[in-house]
Design an enzyme around this catalytic site. Sequence first.
Site, mmCIF file in Angstrom:
data_model
loop_
_atom_site.group_PDB
_atom_site.id
_atom_site.type_symbol
_atom_site.label_atom_id
_atom_site.label_comp_id
_atom_site.label_asym_id
_atom_site.label_seq_id
_atom_site.Cartn_x
_atom_site.Cartn_y
_atom_site.Cartn_z
ATOM 1 N N ASP A 180 -4.976 9.346 -34.816
ATOM 2 C CA ASP A 180 -4.538 8.142 -34.599
ATOM 3 C C ASP A 180 -3.845 7.643 -33.192
ATOM 4 O O ASP A 180 -3.027 8.743 -32.681
ATOM 5 C CB ASP A 180 -3.738 7.434 -35.655
ATOM 6 C CG ASP A 180 -2.451 8.244 -36.122
ATOM 7 O OD1 ASP A 180 -2.491 9.496 -35.832
ATOM 8 O OD2 ASP A 180 -1.359 7.418 -36.153
ATOM 9 N N ASP A 213 -1.585 10.885 -25.848
ATOM 10 C CA ASP A 213 -0.900 11.013 -27.350
ATOM 11 C C ASP A 213 -2.083 10.557 -28.310
ATOM 12 O O ASP A 213 -1.892 9.157 -28.512
ATOM 13 C CB ASP A 213 0.539 10.229 -27.507
ATOM 14 C CG ASP A 213 1.256 10.192 -28.646
ATOM 15 O OD1 ASP A 213 0.722 10.948 -29.570
ATOM 16 O OD2 ASP A 213 2.032 9.504 -28.730
ATOM 17 N N GLU A 247 0.029 10.018 -37.758
ATOM 18 C CA GLU A 247 1.138 10.321 -36.972
ATOM 19 C C GLU A 247 2.076 9.299 -36.595
ATOM 20 O O GLU A 247 3.432 9.360 -36.719
ATOM 21 C CB GLU A 247 0.979 11.240 -35.926
ATOM 22 C CG GLU A 247 2.215 12.331 -35.358
ATOM 23 C CD GLU A 247 2.878 11.733 -34.706
ATOM 24 O OE1 GLU A 247 4.008 12.132 -34.262
ATOM 25 O OE2 GLU A 247 2.718 10.625 -33.974
ATOM 26 N N GLU A 248 1.483 8.169 -35.946
ATOM 27 C CA GLU A 248 2.265 7.159 -35.453
ATOM 28 C C GLU A 248 2.955 6.143 -36.614
ATOM 29 O O GLU A 248 3.579 5.232 -36.100
ATOM 30 C CB GLU A 248 1.261 6.512 -34.296
ATOM 31 C CG GLU A 248 0.674 7.411 -33.180
ATOM 32 C CD GLU A 248 1.833 7.832 -32.457
ATOM 33 O OE1 GLU A 248 3.064 7.497 -32.738
ATOM 34 O OE2 GLU A 248 1.258 8.304 -31.451
ATOM 35 N N ASP A 276 2.176 22.135 -32.095
ATOM 36 C CA ASP A 276 1.899 20.810 -32.313
ATOM 37 C C ASP A 276 2.408 19.790 -30.969
ATOM 38 O O ASP A 276 3.083 20.667 -30.010
ATOM 39 C CB ASP A 276 2.627 20.128 -33.488
ATOM 40 C CG ASP A 276 2.327 18.406 -33.728
ATOM 41 O OD1 ASP A 276 1.160 18.106 -33.188
ATOM 42 O OD2 ASP A 276 2.938 18.065 -34.625
ATOM 43 N N HIS A 553 2.418 5.529 -25.761
ATOM 44 C CA HIS A 553 2.976 4.454 -26.305
ATOM 45 C C HIS A 553 3.209 2.897 -25.556
ATOM 46 O O HIS A 553 3.790 2.147 -26.038
ATOM 47 C CB HIS A 553 4.363 4.715 -27.198
ATOM 48 C CG HIS A 553 4.349 5.723 -28.150
ATOM 49 N ND1 HIS A 553 5.094 5.718 -29.362
ATOM 50 C CD2 HIS A 553 3.661 6.854 -28.393
ATOM 51 C CE1 HIS A 553 4.829 6.567 -30.149
ATOM 52 N NE2 HIS A 553 3.961 7.350 -29.415
HETATM 53 ZN ZN ZN Z 1 1.502 11.803 -30.986
#
Ligand code: ZN
Length: 585
Positions: A180, A213, A247-248, A276, A553
């Site tokens: 995601d 990301d 995850e977000e 990770d 982001h």
């Molecule tokens: Zn991430």
Amino acid sequence: MEKLLGQQTKPPRNKSIIRMFFLRVIVAVTLTSALLFTFPDALLKPSWITERLFGLSDEYAPNSQHGACQQVPKLSPKNKDVEQFIQQKVESPEYQKEIINKLSGIIRIPSESYDDLGPIGEDKRWDIFYKVEQYIKAHYPTVFQNVKLDHVNTHGLLLTWEGSVPASEAKPLLMLAHQDVVPVFAENVKDWTHPPYDGYYDGELIWGRGATDDKGYLISIIESLDLLIKSGFKPKRTVILSFGCDEEISGAHCALPISQLLHSRYGDDGIYLIIDEGSMGVQKEFDRSFAMVSVAEKGYMDISINVTSTGGHASNPPDHNTIGILSEIVTTMENNPFTGRVTSKNPTFDFLGCAAVHARESSFPKEIRNKLSKVARGDGKAQKKLAEVLDSTMRYYFRTSQSVGIINGGIKVNAIPELAMARVNVRIAVESSIAQVEEHYEKLIKPIAKKHGMVFEGFNSTRNSTDPRKVSVFSQDGLEPSPVSPVNAEAFKVLSGTIRNTLKPLDINNEGDIIVTPYLMTANTDTKYFWALTKNIYRYTPITLEQNLNHAHTTDEFIRADAFVREPLFFATLVLNADDAVAAR
Ligand SMILES: [Zn+2]
Ligand SMILES: *[C@@H]1O[C@H](CO)[C@@H](O)[C@H](O)[C@H]1NC(C)=O
Ligand SMILES: *[C@@H]1O[C@H](CO)[C@@H](O)[C@H](O)[C@H]1NC(C)=O
Ligand SMILES: *[C@@H]1O[C@H](CO)[C@@H](O)[C@H](O)[C@H]1NC(C)=O
């Protein structure tokens, strides 16, 4: 005093004194030669002597070879054929073009996760994740022929490449990534240099939401498996890839059930190492390149404060209504922030140790260096002092942060508000805990409630008071700071040796080898659900993150192509080195 000494008469040089002098010279020369013969280091490095003599005091000296932040040697896989196959592949233009295309393609699938998503299967917005799965299956057929695929809550994907040695004897290696991405709002699309979901490659950068990301990471780890399988390599140690879907938005739909499935399969401490995404890669700090591996995460808490009272007409108001009292609470909180303290439990302290030893002496502030030994020995005054020194640059690595994010109260200007509420986001320092944060706030807020004659409901209150005039504090989504992963574990040495073997410092000509340092993550990853599976959890992205984390982001997220295409070499080497560690037992 000087004058007095000057007036002293010199003793006569008689024969016995001269003999004594020569005797001393002979003894000194003999001892020195013996010392140099036994410890040749002393000749090359004067600091070696002071280190031996003064112990701790020089642990943080520049270039100290026996002090803090010892580096493991570069670790190269034993299987040279496989290593060469992968190296050659990664250097080849065809491969590079292909993997860049694969990343561009997956960026074109806007797999956004939203805070208000309903359950998987009910909320249609999840269906985009079917496309992600189809995409990776279509582009990695060889991988899917060789792994066992589990669907976890539909969109969580778990790929298990079974090793020849049972997991009870060689614990599996687990690599995490998430499918995601953070949403791009329609009104922001025009601010992007290239549209967020085009996956545009300009010859240098690959642009788009998820480039860094975390789709670059996802493609890199599955590509590493593809390369290893095609090389003919057969693992002894099981390798598991886990692709979450949320995850977000904190991981409850995919990361949590994936961790539960893995736990049911492998049990407590059943995993060798988890890698990770990290918030740091190869970064330049104090004028030296470091590979910054996050070995811990700060804790997390959302705090709410409700102030309630009876309402009424604004023509007959109390001196302080709910809005005024809430304002007083917020101001008091901001005026009493959490205090900073640097302790040796904090991985950022270890990073400072690494920089003290490995950065150039002139690039590392003396006022930091001269406090490190004391801090390590638990000197409370030095711990506070150092936090003050670091306050402007690294403040939230060493203290709990608080940020008032929401405030609400009142609905009409001529009515006395019955409710005012505020919400505060708190990131808990590794040295602290949820309980300490709660105590801190109760100590600040309770007296304010009392002053205004209101009931105070603390964090653990039963909330059964029927009095309408009250101040209630409560918390949601509490997450303790993560355990600090060990840096003396075999797994960390394997990771560290792999980094040193496959990654280069930013200034290749002037820096020598890359230095691996522990670091702290101030945000949280999916690993928060995986603590029971292993102590060895490392968050690391094997590229340089520029311009505020490659704009993750935010607008214009990108990844540098020449670094991205080499990521699979890093992950494949990690798999090979971890596999060699099985044979070494
Ligand atoms: Zn991430
Ligand atoms: C706090 O106020 C909100 C409304 O803003 C309400 O939904 C919630 O139940 C209240 N909680 C407590 C503990 O008073
Ligand atoms: C609330 O309860 C928890 C669990 O029993 C405890 O650890 C914590 O200290 C309590 N908080 C306060 C403020 O008393
Ligand atoms: C609320 O519950 C607590 C614990 O169950 C009890 O001691 C207290 O008397 C109750 N208060 C009211 C106002 O009912």
